[in-house]
Design a protein around this motif. Sequence first.
Motif, mmCIF file in Angstrom:
data_model
loop_
_atom_site.group_PDB
_atom_site.id
_atom_site.type_symbol
_atom_site.label_atom_id
_atom_site.label_comp_id
_atom_site.label_asym_id
_atom_site.label_seq_id
_atom_site.Cartn_x
_atom_site.Cartn_y
_atom_site.Cartn_z
ATOM 1 N N ASP A 57 0.812 -1.217 0.000
ATOM 2 C CA ASP A 57 0.000 0.000 0.000
ATOM 3 C C ASP A 57 0.840 1.259 0.000
ATOM 4 O O ASP A 57 0.455 2.260 -0.567
ATOM 5 N N ALA A 58 1.991 1.214 0.672
ATOM 6 C CA ALA A 58 2.860 2.398 0.679
ATOM 7 C C ALA A 58 4.312 1.970 0.819
ATOM 8 O O ALA A 58 4.631 1.019 1.535
ATOM 9 N N GLU A 82 6.951 4.336 -8.415
ATOM 10 C CA GLU A 82 6.154 4.685 -9.581
ATOM 11 C C GLU A 82 5.952 3.470 -10.493
ATOM 12 O O GLU A 82 4.860 3.224 -10.999
ATOM 13 N N ASN A 85 3.348 1.422 -9.117
ATOM 14 C CA ASN A 85 2.118 2.154 -8.819
ATOM 15 C C ASN A 85 1.801 2.123 -7.326
ATOM 16 O O ASN A 85 0.665 1.906 -6.918
ATOM 17 N N GLN A 87 2.160 4.108 -3.526
ATOM 18 C CA GLN A 87 2.318 5.430 -2.923
ATOM 19 C C GLN A 87 3.657 5.544 -2.206
ATOM 20 O O GLN A 87 3.933 4.778 -1.281
ATOM 21 N N VAL A 89 6.279 7.405 0.399
ATOM 22 C CA VAL A 89 6.305 8.330 1.534
ATOM 23 C C VAL A 89 7.782 8.465 1.935
ATOM 24 O O VAL A 89 8.430 7.453 2.195
ATOM 25 N N ALA A 115 4.746 13.722 -3.132
ATOM 26 C CA ALA A 115 4.721 12.631 -2.147
ATOM 27 C C ALA A 115 4.954 13.223 -0.763
ATOM 28 O O ALA A 115 5.725 14.173 -0.620
ATOM 29 N N TRP A 134 -1.007 5.854 7.176
ATOM 30 C CA TRP A 134 -0.709 4.713 6.295
ATOM 31 C C TRP A 134 -0.771 3.391 7.044
ATOM 32 O O TRP A 134 -0.527 2.348 6.474
#
Length: 293
Positions: A57-58, A82, A85, A87, A89, A115, A134
Amino acid sequence: MAGRWFKPGSEERPTVGDWVVLVEDRSAVESLVKRRNLLRRKQADGLAAQPIAANVDALFIVTACNNEFNPSRLERYLLVAEDANVQPVIVLTKMDTTDTPETFVDAAVAIANGAPVHAVDALNGAGIEALKPWCGPGQTLVLLGSSGVGKSTLLNSLAGTERQKTGAARNTDDKGRHTTSHRSLHALPDGTLIIDSPGIRELGLTEDQSDPAAAFVDIEDLALTCRFRDCRHENEPDCAVRTGITSGLIDPRRLANWRRIHGEKAAARLTALTTKPRDTPKRKGKLARRPTK
Ligand SMILES: Nc1nc2c(ncn2[C@@H]2O[C@H](COP(=O)(O)OP(=O)(O)O)[C@@H](O)[C@H]2O)c(=O)[nH]1
Ligand SMILES: [Mg+2]
Ligand SMILES: [Zn+2]
């Protein structure tokens, strides 16, 4: 895992973060559940991509408020996120060791492309509240960054107990020893799943990954107005990117990193074109027999 899992490339093999179906007596992996995403990096031999973690997820890109901080390296990590895909942090540890953590935060924000960037004291917990959005049931986080930046320390603080051993950094060069030797997944009391990893010395990008896109959106956008479509922003006339540097719009360091990554991409393409299919034992034997200089 049965031998058949080792026949296809490493991306087809279960990795940390994957869900698998077991055979009825739970003695073996029957099948791999389709992944939502897969973080990966280039392998040392330059051929195949190496999975880092699945269903993420992150991605917490961990760096420290000291000499370890390196914008060009951060840009590579942003490309890894990226590509999958996921996220990103940016987490800046050791804010307690500097009087000016904001200079590190500002430098990170300048390249983060929106970000989130957070400075924390991973050891004592200051600032880690900001990472809570998160966390939670069903959230899977990955900690990536150089050895000694405080990934395992951050995990322990988020967990509230010591889940991983941490290592004292050598004072001279701010680099840590490799206290964490393999990737591991930890379930926190609040339901968060955190994947801790050993430090990555060199973050290679795969052929398709190294296409600088969103991570270099400022350069890519300007390049659209260069006179030549394939402008390398070197000596070409009417180069909008070089004009951007002159006018202070683009940081020259950023263009240098963009160039370096583009060069690696061309090299990776060449390798892909001139070598046999990936992961074949035959190819590995050949590499092993190659005389060393
Ligand atoms: N002062 C301070 N020390 C930290 C912080 N984060 C990590 N450390 C120390 O840095 C060293 C390396 O931490 P570790 O978690 O093992 O790094 P890792 O290799 O990224 O997992 C340890 O001695 C930690 O106590 C922090 O935010 N502040
Ligand atoms: Mg560690
Ligand atoms: Zn140009």
